[in-house]
Each structure stands twice: as C-alpha cells, then as structure tokens.
Design an enzyme around this catalytic site. Sequence first.
Site, PDB file in Angstrom:
ATOM      1  N   GLU A   1      43.236  37.897  23.951  1.00  0.00           N
ATOM      2  CA  GLU A   1      44.367  37.930  24.893  1.00  0.00           C
ATOM      3  C   GLU A   1      45.581  38.608  24.260  1.00  0.00           C
ATOM      4  O   GLU A   1      46.314  39.342  24.925  1.00  0.00           O
ATOM      5  CB  GLU A   1      44.745  36.506  25.335  1.00  0.00           C
ATOM      6  CG  GLU A   1      43.671  35.780  26.144  1.00  0.00           C
ATOM      7  CD  GLU A   1      43.542  36.274  27.577  1.00  0.00           C
ATOM      8  OE1 GLU A   1      44.334  37.125  28.011  1.00  0.00           O
ATOM      9  OE2 GLU A   1      42.614  35.791  28.274  1.00  0.00           O
TER      10      GLU A   1
ATOM     11  N   ARG B   1      46.992  42.079  25.962  1.00  0.00           N
ATOM     12  CA  ARG B   1      48.287  41.986  26.651  1.00  0.00           C
ATOM     13  C   ARG B   1      49.430  42.459  25.763  1.00  0.00           C
ATOM     14  O   ARG B   1      50.242  43.292  26.182  1.00  0.00           O
ATOM     15  CB  ARG B   1      48.549  40.545  27.108  1.00  0.00           C
ATOM     16  CG  ARG B   1      47.456  40.034  28.035  1.00  0.00           C
ATOM     17  CD  ARG B   1      47.894  38.765  28.733  1.00  0.00           C
ATOM     18  NE  ARG B   1      46.747  38.023  29.234  1.00  0.00           N
ATOM     19  CZ  ARG B   1      46.781  37.219  30.284  1.00  0.00           C
ATOM     20  NH1 ARG B   1      47.887  37.032  30.958  1.00  0.00           N
ATOM     21  NH2 ARG B   1      45.697  36.565  30.669  1.00  0.00           N
TER      22      ARG B   1
ATOM     23  N   GLU C   1      41.628  43.100  40.205  1.00  0.00           N
ATOM     24  CA  GLU C   1      40.427  43.952  40.106  1.00  0.00           C
ATOM     25  C   GLU C   1      40.114  44.749  41.374  1.00  0.00           C
ATOM     26  O   GLU C   1      39.652  45.894  41.295  1.00  0.00           O
ATOM     27  CB  GLU C   1      39.203  43.116  39.695  1.00  0.00           C
ATOM     28  CG  GLU C   1      39.276  42.577  38.267  1.00  0.00           C
ATOM     29  CD  GLU C   1      40.210  41.374  38.103  1.00  0.00           C
ATOM     30  OE1 GLU C   1      40.553  40.738  39.127  1.00  0.00           O
ATOM     31  OE2 GLU C   1      40.613  41.072  36.968  1.00  0.00           O
TER      32      GLU C   1
ATOM     33  N   THR D   1      42.030  46.910  29.560  1.00  0.00           N
ATOM     34  CA  THR D   1      41.572  45.940  30.564  1.00  0.00           C
ATOM     35  C   THR D   1      42.727  45.158  31.173  1.00  0.00           C
ATOM     36  O   THR D   1      42.544  44.421  32.138  1.00  0.00           O
ATOM     37  CB  THR D   1      40.503  45.006  29.965  1.00  0.00           C
ATOM     38  OG1 THR D   1      39.850  44.310  31.030  1.00  0.00           O
ATOM     39  CG2 THR D   1      41.103  44.008  28.993  1.00  0.00           C
TER      40      THR D   1
END
Length: 543
Positions: free
Chosen positions: A127, A131, A428, A519
Amino acid sequence: MVLFKGIGASIAIAAYLLFLYYSLQSSSYKRTEIEATFLQAWKGYAAHGWDADIYGPLSKTTSNMYGSKAKPLGWIIIDSIDTMLLMYNSTTSSSNKNLFKHELVKVESWVTRDLDYDIDASVSLFETTIRMLGGLLSAYYLSNELLLGDPTVYLNKAKDLADRMLPAFNTSTGIPYSSINLHTGASQKNHVDEGASSTAEFTTLQLEFKYLSAITADNRYWKAVEKAYKPLYEQNDLIKKYKGLVSIYTYPDTGTFRGSNIRLGSRGDSFYEYLLKQYLQTHERIYYDLYRVSVEGIKENLLSKSNPSGLTYIGEKERGLSGPLSSKMDHLVCFMGGLLAMGATEGLPISEARNQQFWDQKREEDWTLAQELTYTCYQMYHQVPSGLAPEIVVFNDKYASGIVGAWQSADGDFFIKPADSHNLQRPETVESIMFLYHLTKEQKYRDWGWEIFQSFRRHSGVNCKKSDTECAYTSITNVLSEPPSKGDNMESFWLAETLKYLHLLFQDDVDLTGLVFNTEAHPFPVIPEQNLKAHNLVTGWHL
Ligand SMILES: *[C@@H]1O[C@H](CO)[C@@H](O)[C@H](O)[C@H]1NC(C)=O
Ligand SMILES: *[C@@H]1O[C@H](CO)[C@@H](O)[C@H](O)[C@H]1NC(C)=O
C-alpha cells in the site's frame, strides 16, 4: 412587425437552448463538473481533516494509518497531488486553474516542512508503495513536465521512502515480507495466513521502483523488485501447471503457493496488471510473454457468461484449476477490460493497432473480451436502481440460480448479497471505460462514464449544495437501500483514481502510448530505451 419580433425571439430562444444543450454536452463542461466535485471533496478534507491519513467526512473525524498519535504518511494528500496537476493542466476554467495552483503550493510546502517518513511503525509495503511512492513519483514527473512547483521536493521524499523500504527485499528468496518498519528497517511477515504474502502485493511494486531507478540512475531499486518473479514461476511451475494463473497467497521464504484459491479479485488482480504494465513501461519482451500466458490461462479457465443475457464475466477457482468455477466477481476485476484493451493495442487507437505487425488473432480475442467485460461492469452500475455497483456480484449460472436473501437484477443476470452491497467509490469500471474511450473514440463510453459520475455525485455526496467545505463525499454502505445508506469514510482512491479517470475520460487528447498508470492511477512516462541502456537497467532473470 409583432409577428416578426415573435419569430425572431423564438429563433433566439431556440438558438440559446441549442447552445445550452451543446455546452452541457461538451467535454469541457463535463470536465469542469468533475473538477468541481474533486474540489468540494478536497476542500472538505482540507478544512476538517487536513493531513490525516484516514478521514470520516460525515463525522469529520480523523486518524492516521498507524494510530491517531502517529505521524501521518500523507495517505490522502500524496495520493491526490497528480490528480490536481492533471486537472490544473487541462481545465478550461481559469478560476479552477487558480484554485488547483493554490492548493498545490500548499501541498508542496506541507511535503517540504511536515512530511517525515522516519516513522517507527510497521507499514504495508504494497500500500505504501502504490499510494505514497507512486504518488510522489508522479508528482515529480508531472510538476517537472508542467513546470509547476519544485519537482525535487517530491523526488527527494520518494528516494527517502524507497530507501526505508528496501530492506524488506532482503529475504532468502527475494520475495519481500508484507510489512516494513520505516524507522528500524525491520521487516515482518503477514500476521495471519501462516505468514504467507498476498501474491498480488509483492508483484505490484515493480513499476514504482523501476521508474525510481530510471530517474536516479541507481539500479538498486530495479534489482530489488525483480527478484520475486523467478522463485514464483519456478517453485510453482507457474506456466505449465498453473497456466500463468496464481494462487492468491505465497510463502515468502520458499516462493510456493499457500492453498489453491485463484481469482482476479483482491490479492490476485494486479499480478496480471503489472506483467503487462512492465512491458509497456520498458518494452522488455519477457513481460509481454508472461502476460500472454496468463491471459490465455484466463480465457481457458475463468471465463463464463451469465443467464439469461450472456454478460461475460471472469469467475473464481476457489479449489484450484481443476475445481468448479464460481460465478462471483469482485468489482476489483473490472480493471481487466482496460488492461486487455491496452495489451491488445499497446495504447494505439484500435484502427491503427490492427495495422501493426504485432496484431494477431489472440489480440483480436483480447480486444473483444475487453469490450465485453467493460460492458458487463457498466451493467453492474446501470442495472442497480441507485446507479451504483456493489463491491461484489454473483452472476447467474446453473449453480447460482437462486441465492437466499440476495437481490437479483431485473433481467436476472446477477445477484447482490447483503454483505457485498457496499460501494467504496472504487475506480476500476471508470478506469476501463476511460481506456476503451480513448482507444475507440466511441461516444457510448463517455455516456456510461457520465452516468456513473452522476450516480456517485447524487448518492455519495452529502451537503454539497450547502457549501464546499461542508460537502462530503463518502462511501456507501448499501447501494440497494433507498436512498443508498452512507458510510463515514472517504478512500484516498476516490481522489487519486476515480475522479482522475473520469476527468481523463472527458479530455480530448490523451496519448496512451507514452504513459503507464500504476495500480493507484499514478501516471509514469514510458522509459526510453536509451535511458535503460545508459543506466544498465535490464531484466536480470529468465526462466
Ligand atoms: C496538458 O494539457 C494539454 C492540453 O489538453 C495536453 O495536450 C497535454 O498532454 C497535457 N499534459 C500532460 C502532462 O498531461
Ligand atoms: C540482509 O540480511 C542479512 C541477514 O539477515 C544481513 O546480514 C544483511 O546485513 C542484510 N542486508 C541489508 C542490505 O539489509
């Protein structure tokens, strides 16, 4: 005369209405609306939650990732920078442009003065990479590109953070443990699942560390992240035995799978995504070949169609490849439409892609599948009365023809179980819609995206007509209740991904051949071959 005046006035009114109609249809109007929504969500956060990692926009309560007394990681701020840079660049509203500039100055000075990654807590390697490292790197790239602010502020923080995370890769296999203490450098295995790591987590660090190597000419980052693949492929005989489809857990000390649950939802998803995206980032063939094996594995083993309308979906193999196909699909899987489209076209408009040497039957199949899956994911919004998709749906197949207590879509194609009916403002579907739009320029994709945006605005916005700082955009706990019930959390990816992809959908000139989105939707430029050569950045493993 009177008659003439009347006709003149009618013509004028008609012309005005026509003008109004076309302006409200225009992509720049829609971009401005999306910018306004971003700014409302951001201003509420800045007024009531500033610099906290976790923000409850209804209660206006805050917390940080590692306890309310711990220093913030910048979860929401860092994740949002590049969205503001992109909106700043392409907005047609001069007042929005000034607002973005103002906020970016504030953010840059916060990063310079307050953001400190010397945190004595064990953070999630995955993460934090996607991020924070991803957000800092794209902030560096875009502020440099757009000549706004001081890009080195972001680069220096990115290096500091990456250096603190590097010890996590110092394991016997090279597969990192799932968390790392940013102060001591001690890494830790997962506390549950017998220490096994999520397979998608350690295979979703590569774009960020590789890009950092390319801009710093320091190949330590590149070398660290590529080590995971050899043990993963060899220990599991991944190509022959598993057809390129990974089990969602892997023991980091051996590289072998734990259990045989195969899915493209959580813990599996971005393994596939980063195979293709590493190829798009550096054009090293090995990653395309591995991606190809996996995509063929998906086509042969995980695809099915719903009853009665034949919506194409990707199911799960909870008991391994030879087990039955479950018709459950996470909203997370909806990234696959966009990924397959990018894999087929490499970012070229479809009409050009079909004329390339690389075009073949397999890519044609991928392209068809990309469109079908994106349509399915749109239906997961469109067929729900609130217009919002749930976290998970179960498609109607011969096993799932009636699920006790579940809601069923009007046509009968899918079910929503009460426990899966929340919506975290995930990106998504609009992500895939954005890719499909720019590769086809078909208006229907913009229509779908606009419809989804309006449903988000209607149901996840609270007090947004009152004032910008009172306005909250929050998660939804049940998309089926009327009106949908609200949660009290705004995920950073609402700002980092969902609103960014929507904004890009309504931008007219997006060149998808030059950018790779990590992502978490942080864009990095494709690394030119001479840059790779100059710094000796080359894949150092083979099967
Ligand atoms: C900035 O906006 C212009 C005009 O829309 C566009 O051509 C350009 O690609 C954008 N730059 C970036 C880095 O997004
Ligand atoms: C890697 O781990 C070994 C053994 O635990 C240790 O001796 C070595 O110093 C570590 N290297 C780095 C770069 O952390």
